[in-house]
Write a protein that holds these residues in place. Structure first.
Motif, PDB file in Angstrom:
ATOM      1  N   ARG A  70       0.809  -1.213   0.000  1.00 29.31           N
ATOM      2  CA  ARG A  70       0.000   0.000   0.000  1.00 29.31           C
ATOM      3  C   ARG A  70       0.845   1.266   0.000  1.00 29.31           C
ATOM      4  N   VAL A  71       2.156   1.108   0.108  1.00 26.01           N
ATOM      5  CA  VAL A  71       3.046   2.265   0.121  1.00 26.01           C
ATOM      6  C   VAL A  71       3.358   2.661  -1.305  1.00 26.01           C
ATOM      7  N   LYS A  72       3.079   3.896  -1.641  1.00 27.16           N
ATOM      8  CA  LYS A  72       3.343   4.375  -2.983  1.00 27.16           C
ATOM      9  C   LYS A  72       4.849   4.579  -3.172  1.00 27.16           C
ATOM     10  N   PRO A  73       5.411   4.122  -4.288  1.00 28.01           N
ATOM     11  CA  PRO A  73       6.833   4.349  -4.532  1.00 28.01           C
ATOM     12  C   PRO A  73       7.113   5.830  -4.723  1.00 28.01           C
ATOM     13  N   LEU A  74       8.314   6.244  -4.328  1.00 29.23           N
ATOM     14  CA  LEU A  74       8.689   7.638  -4.492  1.00 29.23           C
ATOM     15  C   LEU A  74       8.769   7.984  -5.976  1.00 29.23           C
ATOM     16  N   GLU A  75       8.255   9.164  -6.315  1.00 32.48           N
ATOM     17  CA  GLU A  75       8.317   9.591  -7.701  1.00 32.48           C
ATOM     18  C   GLU A  75       9.745   9.994  -8.064  1.00 32.48           C
ATOM     19  N   VAL A  76      10.179   9.606  -9.235  1.00 27.56           N
ATOM     20  CA  VAL A  76      11.499  10.000  -9.708  1.00 27.56           C
ATOM     21  C   VAL A  76      11.451  11.481 -10.094  1.00 27.56           C
ATOM     22  N   PRO A  77      12.353  12.310  -9.552  1.00 28.91           N
ATOM     23  CA  PRO A  77      12.331  13.735  -9.898  1.00 28.91           C
ATOM     24  C   PRO A  77      12.446  13.923 -11.402  1.00 28.91           C
ATOM     25  N   VAL A  78      11.644  14.826 -11.933  1.00 25.42           N
ATOM     26  CA  VAL A  78      11.668  15.091 -13.365  1.00 25.42           C
ATOM     27  C   VAL A  78      12.168  16.510 -13.610  1.00 25.42           C
ATOM     28  N   TYR A  79      12.760  16.706 -14.754  1.00 20.83           N
ATOM     29  CA  TYR A  79      13.194  18.041 -15.147  1.00 20.83           C
ATOM     30  C   TYR A  79      13.042  18.150 -16.648  1.00 20.83           C
ATOM     31  N   ASN A  80      13.096  19.374 -17.151  1.00 27.13           N
ATOM     32  CA  ASN A  80      12.941  19.577 -18.587  1.00 27.13           C
ATOM     33  C   ASN A  80      13.977  20.588 -19.085  1.00 27.13           C
ATOM     34  N   LYS A  81      13.849  20.974 -20.337  1.00 24.47           N
ATOM     35  CA  LYS A  81      14.821  21.879 -20.944  1.00 24.47           C
ATOM     36  C   LYS A  81      14.860  23.234 -20.250  1.00 24.47           C
ATOM     37  N   ALA A  82      13.721  23.695 -19.783  1.00 29.89           N
ATOM     38  CA  ALA A  82      13.680  24.992 -19.091  1.00 29.89           C
ATOM     39  C   ALA A  82      14.504  24.942 -17.806  1.00 29.89           C
ATOM     40  N   ASP A  83      14.439  23.823 -17.085  1.00 28.05           N
ATOM     41  CA  ASP A  83      15.237  23.675 -15.866  1.00 28.05           C
ATOM     42  C   ASP A  83      16.727  23.685 -16.179  1.00 28.05           C
ATOM     43  N   VAL A  84      17.116  22.932 -17.190  1.00 28.58           N
ATOM     44  CA  VAL A  84      18.531  22.835 -17.551  1.00 28.58           C
ATOM     45  C   VAL A  84      19.064  24.191 -18.004  1.00 28.58           C
ATOM     46  N   MET A 190      14.494  35.666 -15.357  1.00 28.86           N
ATOM     47  CA  MET A 190      14.900  34.280 -15.606  1.00 28.86           C
ATOM     48  C   MET A 190      14.260  33.326 -14.600  1.00 28.86           C
ATOM     49  N   ALA A 191      14.168  33.764 -13.339  1.00 37.79           N
ATOM     50  CA  ALA A 191      13.513  32.941 -12.315  1.00 37.79           C
ATOM     51  C   ALA A 191      12.039  32.745 -12.658  1.00 37.79           C
ATOM     52  N   GLY A 192      11.401  33.808 -13.139  1.00 37.90           N
ATOM     53  CA  GLY A 192       9.997  33.697 -13.529  1.00 37.90           C
ATOM     54  C   GLY A 192       9.800  32.730 -14.688  1.00 37.90           C
ATOM     55  N   GLY A 198       9.443  25.329 -15.906  1.00 35.88           N
ATOM     56  CA  GLY A 198      10.248  24.234 -15.396  1.00 35.88           C
ATOM     57  C   GLY A 198       9.426  23.153 -14.718  1.00 35.88           C
ATOM     58  N   SER A 199      10.095  22.008 -14.465  1.00 40.10           N
ATOM     59  CA  SER A 199       9.420  20.875 -13.818  1.00 40.10           C
ATOM     60  C   SER A 199      10.072  20.456 -12.513  1.00 40.10           C
ATOM     61  N   ASP A 200      11.334  20.831 -12.291  1.00 43.03           N
ATOM     62  CA  ASP A 200      12.071  20.358 -11.128  1.00 43.03           C
ATOM     63  C   ASP A 200      11.687  21.150  -9.877  1.00 43.03           C
ATOM     64  N   GLN A 201      11.294  20.439  -8.827  1.00 42.53           N
ATOM     65  CA  GLN A 201      10.821  21.092  -7.608  1.00 42.53           C
ATOM     66  C   GLN A 201      11.932  21.869  -6.912  1.00 42.53           C
ATOM     67  N   ARG A 202      13.143  21.287  -6.855  1.00 39.06           N
ATOM     68  CA  ARG A 202      14.252  21.969  -6.187  1.00 39.06           C
ATOM     69  C   ARG A 202      14.563  23.297  -6.865  1.00 39.06           C
ATOM     70  N   ASN A 204      12.557  25.002  -8.733  1.00 33.56           N
ATOM     71  CA  ASN A 204      11.396  25.865  -8.550  1.00 33.56           C
ATOM     72  C   ASN A 204      11.495  26.623  -7.233  1.00 33.56           C
ATOM     73  N   GLU A 205      11.822  25.905  -6.167  1.00 30.87           N
ATOM     74  CA  GLU A 205      11.951  26.539  -4.857  1.00 30.87           C
ATOM     75  C   GLU A 205      13.109  27.532  -4.836  1.00 30.87           C
ATOM     76  N   MET A 206      14.221  27.144  -5.456  1.00 25.20           N
ATOM     77  CA  MET A 206      15.391  28.017  -5.490  1.00 25.20           C
ATOM     78  C   MET A 206      15.090  29.300  -6.268  1.00 25.20           C
ATOM     79  N   ALA A 207      14.440  29.158  -7.416  1.00 28.59           N
ATOM     80  CA  ALA A 207      14.118  30.322  -8.237  1.00 28.59           C
ATOM     81  C   ALA A 207      13.168  31.262  -7.506  1.00 28.59           C
ATOM     82  N   ASN A 208      12.222  30.708  -6.778  1.00 29.30           N
ATOM     83  CA  ASN A 208      11.278  31.540  -6.029  1.00 29.30           C
ATOM     84  C   ASN A 208      12.001  32.316  -4.924  1.00 29.30           C
TER      85      ASN A 208
END
Length: 227
Positions: A70-84, A190-192, A198-202, A204-208
């Motif tokens: 019943r434990v959901k597997p951790l999602e693999v972090p995703v990123y895209n070209k905007a993040d890179v 650029m942060a905006g 972007g898709s990467d949570q880390r 996203n938080e850093m840019a904010n």
């Protein structure tokens, strides 16, 4: 850094359990009388039935006991070209800011401005390290030859940097505030961009956080009234 295979003893319903920390939860295996986790019985299938796990709760909430299936597997972090693109280009953007802040101790005259420049340089050096680590973790290059750094929002021309390096006293202070304000406003653009695309949570938080902090620094520079 998360440590695997960290064991702790718990008692649940009178049965001794050994908890092995994993990324998705804490597996609880029944223990034998000698305190060791019991091994599968001979002849049993390799695909054992679900085991009891202790799943950590949210901050302030208690952990819950459930079955492993019943434990959901951790999602693999995703990123895209905007993040890179953000990570690669912000490294170059920050490096120019560090060049500018490095001139303040010798060329500037306003004590508050020099103190602010020192903090800016330190903060952006740390952010560069974070961005480089993010790229390294994904086996991505630190820069992309296709990026034209001169066209990034807020980037100052080499002629303007040379003029700043030649200025002194009040002239330096005025040039620094004007140039760094434009530089910060460009970084916020650029942060905006990465916050919207972007898709990467880390990142996203850093840019904010970066956008908020640099807006605050713009206000503090303007309050110095050196322009």
């Amino acid at each position: 850094m998360h440590r695997q295979n960290r064991r702790r003893w718990w008692t649940l319903g009178g049965v001794a359990l050994v908890l092995v920390a994993t990324t998705g939860g804490v597996v609880a295996a029944r223990s034998g009388e000698d305190g060791s986790a019991s091994a599968p019985r001979p002849g049993t299938s390799a695909s054992a039935p679900p085991v009891t796990v202790l799943q950590p709760g949210r901050p302030g909430e208690s952990a819950a006991v459930t079955d492993s299936d019943r434990v959901k597997p951790l999602e693999v972090p995703v990123y895209n070209k905007a993040d890179v693109a953000f990570a690669q280009m912000m490294i170059a953007h920050h490096r120019q800011a560090i060049r500018m802040t490095g001139l303040a101790p010798e060329r500037g005259s306003n004590a508050q401005l020099k103190s602010m420049a020192d903090r800016m340089g330190l903060a952006q050096t740390i952010e560069i390290d974070v961005l480089k680590a993010w790229l390294t973790e994904r086996r991505l290059p630190e820069s992309d030859p296709s990026h034209n750094h001169a066209t990034m929002p807020g980037m100052q021309t080499e002629a303007a940097i040379a003029a700043l390096a030649a200025a002194e006293g009040a002239d330096f202070d005025s040039r620094f505030v004007t140039m760094m304000t434009a530089h910060h406003e460009g970084a916020r653009v650029m942060a905006g961009d990465v916050l919207r695309g972007g898709s990467d949570q880390r990142l996203n938080e850093m840019a904010n956080e970066m956008a908020v902090e640099q807006a605050s620094e713009i206000r503090r520079m303007r309050d110095l009234n050196v322009t």
